[in-house]
Design an enzyme around this catalytic site. Sequence first.
Site, short mmCIF file in Angstrom:
data_model
loop_
_atom_site.label_atom_id
_atom_site.label_comp_id
_atom_site.label_asym_id
_atom_site.label_seq_id
_atom_site.Cartn_x
_atom_site.Cartn_y
_atom_site.Cartn_z
N GLN A 140 0.84 -1.20 0.00
CA GLN A 140 0.00 0.00 0.00
C GLN A 140 0.87 1.24 0.00
OE1 GLN A 140 -2.15 -1.15 3.55
NE2 GLN A 140 -1.16 0.44 4.76
N GLY A 141 0.31 2.29 -0.59
CA GLY A 141 0.98 3.57 -0.66
C GLY A 141 -0.01 4.67 -0.35
N TYR A 142 0.50 5.87 -0.16
CA TYR A 142 -0.33 6.99 0.26
C TYR A 142 -0.20 8.15 -0.71
CZ TYR A 142 -0.73 4.17 4.35
OH TYR A 142 -1.00 3.11 5.17
N LEU A 143 -1.35 8.67 -1.10
CA LEU A 143 -1.41 9.87 -1.94
C LEU A 143 -1.65 11.05 -1.01
CD1 LEU A 143 -3.78 8.37 -4.64
CD2 LEU A 143 -1.31 8.69 -4.84
#
Length: 155
Positions: A27-30
């Site tokens: 998962q990654g974050y914008l």
Amino acid sequence: MAIEIERKFLIAGEFLRDVSFSHRIVQGYLCPGSGKTVRVRKWDDKGFLTIKGPSADGGLSRFEWEIEIPSEDADNLLLLCDKKIDKTRHIIEFEGHTFEVDEFHGDNQGLVVAEVELKSVDETFEKPSWLGLEVTGNRRYYNSALTENPFRNWK
């Protein structure tokens, strides 16, 4: 509007014998640092987009909206994320509650935490023997914070 209520704990013992099943998650974050969380998650072959509001009740609850998106869209959105979390999520059913135990990889190798979702902030639950110190509300353990200050830097 959905409200997520959960408590988070460190692991203090052997939990793997109780695991029902496991998933690999990236998962990654914008828009990091905005006070809200916009997360892109790849869970096995599924994609998800999640928006979370700021924490309330000492970190116990927060607004959460999530939608499944095509796997290819998740892959493309993850390309926009500078830093990502890689972990294995183990699912454990215990005394009527589901515990999600996250075993982190990469820069967060060695960190293992468990979360349990509740129906209300005052709901009680039985704690498995492997559950350790509660870290609910400690921002250091938020997945989004681990992208900025990974566990390997804590020592």
